[in-house]
Scaffold this active site. Structure first.
Site: not given
Ligand SMILES: *Cc1c(COP(=O)(O)O)cnc(C)c1O
Length: 399
Positions: A45, A131, A181, A209, A240
């Protein structure tokens, strides 16, 4: 003892749902070393390639020299180190909100925020494809949980009406993402904003994202649509497109002050390393610079190339909305087979299975980076076309 666990593992393997870790001995970048094999990485990502960006590395090194490694304790115990304060000011400036708060991860931002702001008699209404961190936070809060089918405005509205009727004095919170996501599509944000206003509800938007990728300076979808001030709780991750680690929430000063008092994943967890905060600040500086705009333009041209190469996935009427490009295959076994076959051709594309996505919607999830070369993308697409053609031929024989 361990036989107890092994039986469960065997069952997961049987159902093609066993997950295993793979060691990577290279940075997260388009070319990666997977246990002795070179593969082109289409799983990260890190959409803009910031995980290896020199300015971010330099900021982290300087912060290590000045502040050392660990943060020592929770910020409420041992104080806020300056890099964390600078990062939160920078996030608020970039996102155009009053204030911001950072967490060790996006996951802990979601869980801490939802469980901190909602009580037993509140109502939380969540998009079905949200998520896991949002679902887990909603569950942990103990609030009444209602789920609406993905992007289904009619069902969202009926949940809102129901909530207002049965819980007239409670907090009612709608939770959704801007870019989903595992599907890469957008939520109908303007309509959801209008609806939450009409029913006196609050809205939490997870832009994990979207930030870095969508909107001017990568501010995300709310900013792109001119809706920043309408969102009560902005959430996102620094892990990401920003290439670092950590999560954030931003919004009003009162929201942030309340979270400092209520979000248990903030209160009871040691602050992230100051070097990571310094690197994330440098990531935002990058996004605000002309170099950031060029990098986003690079990503756009690569996404268009992918769409051109894969007309069966992107017919002219289907717009690419993000750098997440799912190829839905159905069963978990088929997705694992596809990952292996594409892997043999030299490309690392992860199979995504239940419970990350609903049953029977297992898929390959391609993610593009501004740093992929056009040749790498064309090579991947050629392998994908060959695989999909083989699948079609096999189905014709079966039928
Ligand atoms: C990856 C993600 C998270 C979590 O973020 P991290 O920093 O990886 O813990 C939360 N919400 C969504 C939609 C994600 O894709």
């Amino acid at each position: 003892m361990s036989a107890h666990f092994e039986a469960e593992l065997a069952e997961l393997r049987e159902r093609s749902l066993l997950r295993q870790l793979r060691e990577i001995d290279s940075p997260q970048q388009p070319e990666m070393e997977l246990t002795g094999r070179r593969l082109i990485n289409f799983s990260s990502n890190d959409y803009l390639g910031l995980a290896t960006e020199p300015a971010l590395r330099e900021a982290a090194k300087q912060a290590i020299d000045q502040y050392g490694l660990g943060a020592g304790a929770s910020r409420l115990i041992s104080g806020t180190l300056s890099p964390h304060a600078r990062l939160e000011e920078k996030i608020a400036e970039w996102k155009r909100t009053e204030a911001a708060l950072t967490f060790t991860s996006g996951y802990s931002a979601a869980v801490g925020t939802l469980s901190g702001l909602l009580r037993k008699d509140d109502v939380v209404i969540v998009d079905k494809l949200s998520h896991a961190s949002l679902i887990d936070g909603a569950r942990l809060s103990g609030a009444v949980l209602r789920v609406f089918p993905h992007n289904h405005l009619g069902k969202l509205e009926s949940h809102l009406k129901w909530a207002r009727e049965h819980y007239p004095d409670s907090r009612v919170l709608v939770v959704t993402e801007s870019v989903f996501s595992m599907d890469g599509d957008w939520s109908p944000l303007a309509e959801i904003v209008e609806m939450k206003h009409r029913h006196g509800a609050l809205l939490m938007l997870d832009e994990a994202h979207a930030v870095g990728v969508i909107g001017a300076n990568g501010r995300g979808l709310a900013d792109k649509l001119g809706l920043t001030a309408e969102i009560d709780i902005h959430m996102g991750t620094l892990s990401k497109a920003l290439g670092c680690a950590g999560g954030y929430v931003c919004g009003s000063r009162a929201l942030i002050d309340l979270l400092i008092n209520r979000a248990r994943s903030f209160i009871f967890s040691t602050a992230p390393p100051p070097s990571v905060a310094a690197a994330a600040t440098a990531a935002i500086v990058f996004l605000l610079s002309p170099a950031g705009e060029r990098r986003r333009q690079d990503l756009r041209t690569r996404l268009l190339l992918f769409a051109d190469e894969m007309p069966q996935l992107f017919p002219p009427e289907r717009k690419i909305q993000s750098a997440i490009l799912p190829i839905i295959l159905g069963s978990s076994k088929r997705a694992l087979d596809a990952m292996r076959i594409i892997g043999e051709a030299g490309y690392y594309v992860p199979a995504i299975r239940f419970p990350t996505v609903p049953r029977e919607t297992a898929r390959l999830r391609v993610t593009l980076s501004a740093r992929h070369t056009p040749e790498q993308i064309k090579g991947l697409c050629s392998a994908l076309r060959k695989y999909l053609a083989g699948l079609k031929a096999a189905e014709t024989v079966e039928a």
